[in-house]
Design an enzyme around this catalytic site. Structure first.
Site, mmCIF file in Angstrom:
data_model
loop_
_atom_site.group_PDB
_atom_site.id
_atom_site.type_symbol
_atom_site.label_atom_id
_atom_site.label_comp_id
_atom_site.label_asym_id
_atom_site.label_seq_id
_atom_site.Cartn_x
_atom_site.Cartn_y
_atom_site.Cartn_z
ATOM 1 N N ASP A 165 1.194 -1.129 -0.100
ATOM 2 C CA ASP A 165 0.083 0.069 0.210
ATOM 3 C C ASP A 165 0.887 1.200 -0.027
ATOM 4 O O ASP A 165 1.705 1.526 0.881
ATOM 5 C CB ASP A 165 -1.019 -0.123 1.242
ATOM 6 N N ILE A 166 0.815 2.028 -0.929
ATOM 7 C CA ILE A 166 1.818 3.197 -1.042
ATOM 8 C C ILE A 166 1.667 4.011 -0.056
ATOM 9 O O ILE A 166 2.377 4.926 0.393
ATOM 10 C CB ILE A 166 1.682 3.913 -2.493
ATOM 11 N N VAL A 208 -6.272 4.543 -5.587
ATOM 12 C CA VAL A 208 -5.032 5.173 -4.846
ATOM 13 C C VAL A 208 -5.139 6.522 -4.384
ATOM 14 O O VAL A 208 -4.578 6.820 -3.264
ATOM 15 C CB VAL A 208 -3.643 4.921 -5.665
ATOM 16 N N ASP A 209 -5.818 7.301 -5.343
ATOM 17 C CA ASP A 209 -6.197 8.701 -5.038
ATOM 18 C C ASP A 209 -6.947 8.930 -3.764
ATOM 19 O O ASP A 209 -6.733 9.703 -2.829
ATOM 20 C CB ASP A 209 -7.004 9.295 -6.061
ATOM 21 N N SER A 223 -2.939 4.565 -14.237
ATOM 22 C CA SER A 223 -4.026 4.513 -15.071
ATOM 23 C C SER A 223 -4.442 2.922 -15.448
ATOM 24 O O SER A 223 -5.153 2.761 -16.319
ATOM 25 C CB SER A 223 -3.281 4.885 -16.375
HETATM 26 N N1 APR Z 1 -1.345 1.661 -3.080
HETATM 27 C C1 APR Z 1 -0.771 1.417 -4.288
HETATM 28 N N2 APR Z 1 -1.496 1.118 -5.267
HETATM 29 C C2 APR Z 1 -2.959 1.080 -5.019
HETATM 30 C C3 APR Z 1 -3.637 1.648 -3.903
HETATM 31 C C4 APR Z 1 -2.656 1.645 -2.836
HETATM 32 N N3 APR Z 1 -3.264 2.026 -1.665
HETATM 33 N N4 APR Z 1 -4.952 1.319 -4.403
HETATM 34 C C5 APR Z 1 -4.993 1.238 -5.392
HETATM 35 N N5 APR Z 1 -3.851 1.054 -5.945
HETATM 36 C C6 APR Z 1 -3.514 0.429 -7.291
HETATM 37 C C7 APR Z 1 -4.772 -0.027 -8.070
HETATM 38 O O1 APR Z 1 -4.888 -1.295 -7.643
HETATM 39 C C8 APR Z 1 -3.937 -0.159 -9.599
HETATM 40 O O2 APR Z 1 -3.303 -0.993 -9.951
HETATM 41 O O3 APR Z 1 -3.171 1.733 -8.095
HETATM 42 C C9 APR Z 1 -3.425 1.426 -9.605
HETATM 43 C C10 APR Z 1 -4.162 2.336 -10.134
HETATM 44 O O4 APR Z 1 -5.508 2.295 -10.099
HETATM 45 P P1 APR Z 1 -6.375 3.595 -9.572
HETATM 46 O O5 APR Z 1 -6.028 3.874 -8.028
HETATM 47 O O6 APR Z 1 -7.857 3.120 -10.047
HETATM 48 O O7 APR Z 1 -5.984 4.763 -10.654
HETATM 49 P P2 APR Z 1 -6.149 5.107 -12.189
HETATM 50 O O8 APR Z 1 -6.271 3.789 -12.891
HETATM 51 O O9 APR Z 1 -4.921 5.778 -12.761
HETATM 52 O O10 APR Z 1 -7.515 5.853 -12.298
HETATM 53 C C11 APR Z 1 -7.615 7.154 -11.812
HETATM 54 O O11 APR Z 1 -9.319 6.711 -10.267
HETATM 55 O O12 APR Z 1 -9.367 6.879 -8.440
HETATM 56 C C12 APR Z 1 -9.653 7.668 -9.331
HETATM 57 O O13 APR Z 1 -9.588 9.878 -8.458
HETATM 58 C C13 APR Z 1 -8.899 8.877 -9.518
HETATM 59 O O14 APR Z 1 -10.284 9.555 -11.340
HETATM 60 C C14 APR Z 1 -8.966 9.149 -11.020
HETATM 61 C C15 APR Z 1 -8.917 7.537 -11.532
#
Ligand code: APR
Length: 167
Positions: free
Chosen positions: A9-10, A32-33, A116
């Site tokens: 978990d980042i 992750v956001d 992404s």
């Molecule tokens: N730590 C590390 N990686 C994570 C965590 C975490 N706590 N939570 C999720 N991830 C991973 C996901 O499993 C995926 O592999 O981060 C990667 C990117 O997934 P998303 O968070 O869905 O990001 P993204 O695909 O870039 O989409 C961005 O999603 O959450 C919204 O506000 C954000 O609109 C934006 C979109």
């Protein structure tokens, strides 16, 4: 160390900067956001509001507040639309511009999520080589940035980055 990858978990990673896979509003979201905003606390959103958004592939930096990381670098990656809308270049830009900011702020260690490949549906097998190649190239000439960690949230993602690092 250069480029490594780990399962985790980042929000728990002690790096000088962690990168947030944001959206163009920079006002938080899921994935992750959402995790980064929850862990950093409300001051993060306050600072983000003042940034007035961020274009896809660009990056903006804030403090890390309650996170272990000193900084959060926010970058909206591209939404996957089939690969004919410049997605590859935009994804490369997200990694490159995030690293540029980390260098500018004299960060030694930077942690990335897999930008992404979640909600934005970028195919993992296409995204991982772009990330690995962009980071590897950057590390050849960076002065401050020495260690980059791909923090993968699941084993399938981790395997994809490990495969890309083997090439
Ligand atoms: N730590 C590390 N990686 C994570 C965590 C975490 N706590 N939570 C999720 N991830 C991973 C996901 O499993 C995926 O592999 O981060 C990667 C990117 O997934 P998303 O968070 O869905 O990001 P993204 O695909 O870039 O989409 C961005 O999603 O959450 C919204 O506000 C954000 O609109 C934006 C979109």
């Amino acid at each position: 160390m250069g480029l490594t990858c780990m399962l985790g978990d980042i929000t728990n990673v002690k790096a000088d900067a962690i990168v947030n896979a944001a959206n163009t509003s920079l006002l938080g979201g899921g994935g992750v956001d959402g995790a980064i905003h929850r862990a950093a606390g409300p001051e993060l959103l306050e600072e983000c509001r003042a940034l007035h958004g961020c274009r896809t592939g660009e990056a903006k930096i804030t403090k890390g507040y309650r996170l272990l990381a000193h900084y959060v670098i926010h970058t909206p990656g591209p939404i996957w639309h089939g690969g004919n809308q410049n997605e590859a270049d935009l994804l490369k830009n997200s990694y490159y511009n995030s690293l540029q900011l980390a260098e500018q702020y004299q960060c030694k260690t930077v942690a990335f999520p897999s930008i992404s490949t979640g909600v934005y549906r970028y195919p993992l097998g296409l995204a991982a080589p772009i990330a690995v190649n962009t980071i590897t190239e950057f590390l050849k000439t960076s002065h401050y940035v020495q260690d980059v960690i791909m923090v993968c949230f699941d084993s399938v993602t981790k395997q994809a980055y490990e495969d890309a690092m083997m090439v």
